[in-house]
Design an enzyme around this catalytic site. Structure first.
Site, mmCIF file in Angstrom:
data_model
loop_
_atom_site.group_PDB
_atom_site.id
_atom_site.type_symbol
_atom_site.label_atom_id
_atom_site.label_comp_id
_atom_site.label_asym_id
_atom_site.label_seq_id
_atom_site.Cartn_x
_atom_site.Cartn_y
_atom_site.Cartn_z
ATOM 1 N N ARG A 6 0.857 -1.100 0.062
ATOM 2 C CA ARG A 6 0.167 0.084 -0.052
ATOM 3 C C ARG A 6 0.801 1.236 -0.113
ATOM 4 O O ARG A 6 0.545 2.084 -0.766
ATOM 5 C CB ARG A 6 -1.008 0.143 1.319
ATOM 6 C CG ARG A 6 -1.967 1.012 1.235
ATOM 7 C CD ARG A 6 -2.858 1.216 2.380
ATOM 8 N NE ARG A 6 -3.727 -0.011 2.453
ATOM 9 C CZ ARG A 6 -4.511 -0.115 3.355
ATOM 10 N NH1 ARG A 6 -4.867 0.655 4.404
ATOM 11 N NH2 ARG A 6 -5.592 -1.334 3.229
ATOM 12 N N HIS B 235 -8.524 -3.052 -7.455
ATOM 13 C CA HIS B 235 -8.015 -2.580 -6.038
ATOM 14 C C HIS B 235 -9.394 -2.122 -5.347
ATOM 15 O O HIS B 235 -10.180 -0.859 -5.549
ATOM 16 C CB HIS B 235 -7.400 -1.120 -6.375
ATOM 17 C CG HIS B 235 -6.882 -0.428 -5.413
ATOM 18 N ND1 HIS B 235 -5.607 -1.013 -4.929
ATOM 19 C CD2 HIS B 235 -6.891 0.451 -4.701
ATOM 20 C CE1 HIS B 235 -4.914 -0.254 -4.003
ATOM 21 N NE2 HIS B 235 -5.936 0.697 -3.914
ATOM 22 N N TYR C 174 -17.262 14.454 -13.864
ATOM 23 C CA TYR C 174 -16.987 15.481 -14.879
ATOM 24 C C TYR C 174 -15.581 15.382 -15.691
ATOM 25 O O TYR C 174 -15.297 15.862 -16.588
ATOM 26 C CB TYR C 174 -17.131 16.804 -14.175
ATOM 27 C CG TYR C 174 -18.488 16.924 -13.417
ATOM 28 C CD1 TYR C 174 -19.497 17.132 -14.216
ATOM 29 C CD2 TYR C 174 -18.427 17.137 -12.207
ATOM 30 C CE1 TYR C 174 -20.700 17.162 -13.508
ATOM 31 C CE2 TYR C 174 -19.696 17.160 -11.449
ATOM 32 C CZ TYR C 174 -20.742 17.659 -12.202
ATOM 33 O OH TYR C 174 -21.772 17.478 -11.475
#
Length: 752
Positions: free
Chosen positions: A40, A86, A130
């Site tokens: 990680r 993930h 967006y």
């Protein structure tokens, strides 16, 4: 009935593990910690990526979002990443993707974003529904070789698909883009560097693997931040940080002075330190102006567009620009420290701190492995193709017989294999040929292809067996990547300069404030004001007060002075002369700026620069000498200097001249004594020693003087003449005596 504790069986139920809580907890926490470290938070030294970044780029590659393709919504990419590779929160994955697209966060962005991806002011990116994105050429270089078995693949978390364990990494991403992360018990912080310099050093390590730190650091000058700026550390400090893998770099903003008409000027900041949000930086500087912590700075404006442009206006044209910037470097984030902690996962997936040279050498070693794997993969592909091409050529040489077998035999494949010594793959390929391929031209093409493949096969075999050829090939590959990110390209040009500078210094108050004369006035009720200039203290317009109020202290000073206010309880307070309220009106209560109780009287107010030492005396006749610097307070609570005994109060605060050698003390009982100043101790705080002994009353006044010049005092009345008593032997005695009546003509109020 409810079951009693004693009724429970001795053995735990089936499926329940009986284990000590501390060992069970430690084992599980260890698993979590190792997972955080290796899967990680820490990047791999070979490709410089964490799993989330690797999975993002892999998902975008599968979506064919290469630089020549169109953009796709980031929501599509995030959805693929969290659904296939993930399984974490969508916002964390999107935040990681946004950072890969920010040209002020990454030196060489890996994602080409379209839309609002945030800015250097600290504004957040728009929602992923967006924004759109695709890969950059840097990301393509980083993944070059994934189709050629350059790295190992592993199943995804649900076993449905495959994902690469790491990227081939033809681009030195770890050091070029840097990394930051916090794991369990360890962290990493790697600043970005210039890719061309890293590739030059990599080429040098290919030629001379035994090269040391000095050889690498001769080519890699230091960090190269996307926001530019100046690294102002010494070369020795930079070298130590890179050799140990731990340290920090002092980074300053880039600035220049713009001259204007009339002699005025302003400072323009064109580059700010890496990781500093411009919006917060401006707020920080504005707070310095409002709090008057940098009085020589008048204003800050943001005139930025696509480029950073912060305008700093000085208080006046006489301000020293370097002094102003030194103050800003010390008080604001125009100078920061960027940490270096080269803690990465090595090829064994073990976390360790590497030097710059070791990290670069590990990446070069990985490139050798990638080169050999790609060569072996290509040799396998060539062997497969040569097998098929050989079969096609046999078919063309025996075309009529092949057609006859296919038309007449029930099992043509077996007959073809037996008659022409073909392999199963060759026979199957011949049977699958289209009729349009049965041309004379096709036969010629096959023979040319066979010759070309055999030549390539021979070259690759030589490459695989020769380390020298591998070094030559790798240097050529590095050179090709360097040409793409060279110092003459807009992306590859070095942005951060390495210029050694002295550490930030404490700027004296006199340099921070424009020196101007003022007249300080404090009224009996505690109202203070500062009038511009050294005005006449006896003028009626100067001594205007509220009804029932009157003057207590009035003196001339400078705006650069520190004013000391002594209270009857023995506490000293410090006032900045430049921050006093203006002379219009009656001023402001001094107790609004310091924590002084309204019942405590003000004993003295004066400029600290007036004397090096002060004589302090309380009403009970005790006192001592103190250094003026020991009375300066840093907070509004003041500083406790004298602690009068119960019932007593501080009543005398006088400057001690350098040449003074005696002390004169007079009590309320009108007894005067004179003793050597050497008998009075110098203290930083306390009650002091007995100056004069009293049967009735207490101390009225005290002062220091030069014994040879005699004792002088101002006569009362309209004349205000000064009288001097030259022969003081009658009053000269040891400290702590009672004294005797003063000379004739001494003021009746017992004040010198």
């Amino acid at each position: 009935m409810p079951t009693k504790i004693t009724d429970l069986p001795d053995d735990p139920p089936i499926g329940v593990l009986d284990a000590p809580f501390d060992s069970a907890l430690s084992e599980r926490y260890l698993v979590y910690a190792l997972s955080t470290i290796t899967a990680r938070s820490l990047p791999d030294v070979r490709d410089g990526l964490k799993p989330v970044h690797r999975r993002l780029l892999w998902a975008m590659r599968l979506l064919r979002l290469d630089p020549a393709a169109g953009y796709k919504k980031c929501a599509r990419v995030v959805g693929d990443v969290i659904g296939k590779y993930h399984p974490h929160g969508d916002q964390s994955v999107y935040d990681a993707m946004v950072r890969l697209a920010q040209d002020f966060a990454l030196r060489y962005p890996l994602v080409d974003g379209q839309g609002n991806f945030g800015n250097i002011d600290g504004d957040n990116a728009a929602a992923y529904r967006y924004t759109e994105a695709r890969l950059t050429q840097v990301a393509i270089d980083l993944m070059d070789g994934l189709d050629e078995d350059a790295v190992e693949f592993r199943p995804t978390y649900n076993g449905e698909e495959q994902e690469p364990e790491l990227f081939p990494g033809a681009f030195p991403n770890l050091l070029a883009n840097g990394a930051a992360g916090i794991a369990v018990g360890m962290a990493t912080a790697i600043p970005p560097h210039n890719a061309a310099e890293l590739l030059d050093a990599a080429i040098m390590l290919v030629d001379t693997p035994e090269a040391g730190h000095a050889a690498v650091l001769a080519l890699v000058k230091g960090p190269d931040f996307p926001t530019g700026g100046l690294v102002v550390d010494s070369q020795a400090a930079i070298t130590e940080a890179y050799v140990t893998g731990r340290g920090a770099f002092r980074v300053r903003a880039r600035w220049s002075v713009e001259r204007e008409k009339g002699g005025t000027w302003q400072i323009v900041v064109s580059e700010i330190p890496y990781g500093v949000q411009k919006g917060k930086l401006i707020e920080q500087i504005a707070v310095l102006i409002n709090d008057k912590k940098l009085p020589i700075l008048a204003d800050v404006r943001d005139e930025s567009d696509a480029e950073v442009r912060l305008v700093l206006e000085p208080r006046s044209r006489t301000v020293d620009a370097q002094v102003l910037m030194d103050g800003l470097f010390r008080l604001s984030d125009l100078e920061t420290r960027v940490p270096l902690n080269l803690n990465v996962l090595d090829k064994e997936r073990t976390p360790r701190v590497m030097s710059l040279r070791d990290a670069l050498a590990a990446w070069v070693e990985h490139q050798f492995v990638v080169l050999r794997r790609r060569t072996e993969h290509r040799l396998g592909k060539i062997a497969d193709r040569l097998e098929l091409v050989g079969g096609y050529i046999v078919a063309f040489l025996n075309l009529d017989r092949m057609i006859e077998i296919i038309r007449t035999e029930d099992e043509p494949k077996a007959v073809m294999i037996a008659e022409f010594a073909l392999t199963d793959r060759q026979a199957e390929a011949i049977l699958n040929m289209r009729l349009r391929s049965l041309r004379r031209l096709e036969e010629m093409e096959l023979k040319r292809e066979q010759a070309s493949l055999e030549k390539e096969q021979a070259d690759l075999t030589l490459l695989l067996g020769s380390e020298a050829r591998q070094r030559t090939r790798l240097k050529r590959d590095f050179g090709r990547v360097r040409a793409r990110y060279g110092p003459d390209t807009p992306l590859g040009k070095r942005r951060t300069a390495i210029e050694e500078a002295a550490p930030t210094r404490d700027i004296p108050l006199e340099a921070m404030i424009e020196r101007e004369p003022i007249t300080v006035i404090l009224s009996e009720r505690g109202w203070i004001r500062a009038m511009k200039g050294h005005v006449d203290l006896s003028a009626p317009e100067t001594m205007k007060f509220k009804e029932g109020d009157g003057p207590a202290f009035a003196f001339h000073a400078q705006t650069t002075d520190k004013l000391l206010l002594a209270a009857a309880n023995g506490r000293f307070y410090t006032l900045a002369a430049d921050r006093l309220p203006g002379g219009r009106g009656f001023g402001e209560p001094v107790r609004a700026t310091i924590d002084l109780d309204g019942s405590v009287a003000v004993v003295a107010l004066f400029a600290a620069r007036g004397a090096e030492r002060l004589l302090l005396a309380a009403t009970d006749g005790r006192g001592f000498v103190v250094q003026t610097t020991d009375t300066v307070a840093e907070t509004r609570k003041g500083k406790n200097v004298m602690t009068p005994r119960s019932g007593a109060r501080l009543s005398v605060v006088r400057a001690v001249a350098v040449e003074d050698d005696y002390v004169a003390v007079i009590g309320d009982n009108r007894k005067l004594l004179v003793f050597p100043l050497a008998e009075l101790p110098a203290m930083s705080r306390g009650q002091g020693v007995q100056l004069q002994r009293y049967r009735d009353g207490g101390l009225a006044d005290a002062k220091t003087f030069v014994f040879a010049h005699g004792l002088s005092w101002t006569m009362r009345g309209e004349t205000k003449r000064t009288r001097t008593e030259a022969d003081l032997n009658a009053w000269r005695t040891a400290r702590g005596a009672a004294g005797r009546m003063p000379p004739n003509g001494f003021p009746r109020d017992n004040r010198f």
